[in-house]
Design an enzyme around this catalytic site. Structure first.
Site, PDB file in Angstrom:
ATOM      1  N   ARG A   1      -7.896   7.324  13.967  1.00 38.96           N
ATOM      2  CA  ARG A   1      -6.790   7.583  14.907  1.00 38.96           C
ATOM      3  C   ARG A   1      -7.247   8.393  16.114  1.00 38.96           C
ATOM      4  O   ARG A   1      -6.726   8.207  17.215  1.00 38.96           O
ATOM      5  CB  ARG A   1      -5.648   8.292  14.173  1.00 38.96           C
TER       6      ARG A   1
ATOM      7  N   GLY B   1       4.295   2.846   8.746  1.00 41.89           N
ATOM      8  CA  GLY B   1       5.747   2.743   8.841  1.00 41.89           C
ATOM      9  C   GLY B   1       6.211   2.193  10.168  1.00 41.89           C
ATOM     10  O   GLY B   1       7.175   1.419  10.239  1.00 41.89           O
TER      11      GLY B   1
ATOM     12  N   LYS C   1       6.280  -3.144  -4.073  1.00 41.21           N
ATOM     13  CA  LYS C   1       7.719  -3.269  -4.276  1.00 41.21           C
ATOM     14  C   LYS C   1       8.425  -4.168  -3.268  1.00 41.21           C
ATOM     15  O   LYS C   1       8.209  -4.071  -2.068  1.00 41.21           O
ATOM     16  CB  LYS C   1       8.364  -1.880  -4.255  1.00 41.21           C
TER      17      LYS C   1
ATOM     18  N   GLY D   1      -0.698   0.536   5.998  1.00 31.47           N
ATOM     19  CA  GLY D   1      -1.823   1.357   5.576  1.00 31.47           C
ATOM     20  C   GLY D   1      -2.756   0.698   4.586  1.00 31.47           C
ATOM     21  O   GLY D   1      -3.980   0.739   4.737  1.00 31.47           O
TER      22      GLY D   1
END
Length: 421
Positions: free
Chosen positions: A36, A402, A223, A379
């Site tokens: 980053r 996200g 999920k 990620g």
């Protein structure tokens, strides 16, 4: 409305306040992964090359209050002494990040002090022209993440006073309506996107709005509940949805297959059925595993057991896709002109169950070489392409987990919206 970018404003002689995403993994005050930091350097260099009077950088680094609580509880559970100051210094202080950036840039980066982000205007204005200044972790202030706009505005107004132009290059936090990412733009204009933010938007937004078709989406992970919105959004434009990882077993069970001890969200079976029905109405194919690699336990040392079926025996859990599924993926991806990949198709962290995800990474890389637009977001997907040394062979690897997911869901991200002109 189009995004305003850093190249659209005159930076010469101006004080710049920039939000970057330097939320990097730290251990004992040492940066463990500089992805980053490296991603922000083109914007930083451009601002300095344009003759900015000063560049003040701000970022969060972890979540000090939440992380501190967890660390303290763990120490108490283990019966160990807990040094709060040492923990904070090793995990959440920006000084080591400033020192690391200084080496990467090859020029001084002045740390503004451990006493927080307030009251730094005089300090910033006292630095010589062309200085780079790093503020302390914005999340040491509760106002940064407050749900009360008035409270956020208190910090945002202070941060805005440190510059004449706001540059947002922190895509990783663009989905957060925080003081330093969005509220600040109420008090300083223009607000513009840096090169990293611009690139993320360039690759991710068209997947939702106007993708080059055929579009194939590969959605994996554990999920279904965390991916409902992105599945529904991508169904509008995708010719095929490849569903892998733990979430595939909820879909297989919804179709009546036996899944053994595999991860299943029983409360999402109806959701899976409705997504399958929606795909049918939209004319999109849902591609589920046709064979598996199972194991008796969820363990890196577990023995891989091939299962040549969509049905898994009761003693096993599915931890990876099998070779027939990989061949099916190859066929599905062959004609794609755009591929978006979010989430692994197996437990790639365990070498014995990494082959499926590695093969997907290779297939996506091959599609890039054929001229397809390939975007990796999330990620775990990013970790996978890095593990297999294939990141450089993708059109774009997103820096935001996200944020990329929410953009693919079709949501408006606060940190992006403030840069629209």
């Amino acid at each position: 409305m189009a995004i305003k970018t850093v190249t659209s404003v005159d930076l010469k002689g101006k004080r710049i306040i920039a939000r970057v995403d330097f939320n990097v993994p730290m251990k004992d005050g040492v940066v463990q992964d500089d992805t980053r930091i490296t991603a922000a350097i083109p914007t930083i260099n451009y601002i300095l090359e344009q003759g900015a009077k000063s560049l003040t950088l701000m970022s969060h680094l972890g979540d000090p209050s939440k992380d501190l609580k967890k660390a303290r509880e763990k120490a108490e559970k283990d019966g160990k002494a807990f040094d709060e100051a040492a923990y904070i210094k090793g995990k959440h202080r920006m000084a080591p990040v400033a020192a690391y950036l200084e080496k990467k840039l090859g020029r001084p980066v002045i740390f503004a002090g451990e006493d927080g982000c307030y009251g730094k205007k005089t300090f910033i204005e006292s630095q010589k022209d062309g200085s780079v200044i790093m503020l302390e972790n914005t999340r040491f202030h509760k106002e940064e993440t407050s749900k009360d706009p008035a409270e956020r505005d208190k910090l945002a107004k202070e941060l805005a006073s440190y510059g004449e132009i706001f540059v947002n290059d922190a895509f990783g936090t663009a989905h957060r309506d925080h003081a330093s990412t969005a509220s600040i733009a109420k008090f300083i204009q223009p607000a513009v996107a840096g090169f990293l933010m611009e690139k993320e938007i360039k690759f991710l937004e068209p997947i939702v709005t106007s993708p080059v078709k055929p579009l194939v989406a590969i959605i994996g992970g554990a999920k279904v509940s965390s991916k409902i919105a992105v599945l529904e959004s991508l169904l509008k434009n995708a010719s095929s949805l490849v569903i892998g990882g733990g979430m595939a077993y909820t879909f297989l069970k919804a179709q009546g297959h036996t899944v053994g001890k595999s991860l299943v969200e029983d409360d999402q079976l109806d959701t899976a059925k409705s997504i399958l029905e929606a795909a049918k109405k939209a004319g999109a194919d849902i591609v589920l595993p046709v064979d598996q690699i199972g194991a008796e336990t969820f363990d890196a040392a577990a023995k891989p057991v091939p299962v040549d079926s969509q049905d898994i025996p009761g003693s096993l859990m599915g931890l990876d896709v099998g070779p027939k599924t990989v061949e099916k993926y190859k066929t599905v991806l062959a004609g794609a002109k755009t591929i978006v990949w979010n989430g692994p198709v197996g437990v790639f962290e365990f070498d014995a169950f990494a082959r499926g995800t590695e093969e997907v990474a290779k297939l996506v890389a091959e599609a890039t070489a054929r001229g397809a637009i390939t975007v990796v977001g999330g990620g775990d997907s990013v970790a996978a392409v890095n593990k297999f040394n294939l990141a450089s062979r993708m059109s774009h690897v997103s820096t935001g987990g996200g944020a990329s997911l929410e953009l693919l869901e079709g949501k408006k991200l606060p940190g992006i919206e403030v840069c629209r002109g």
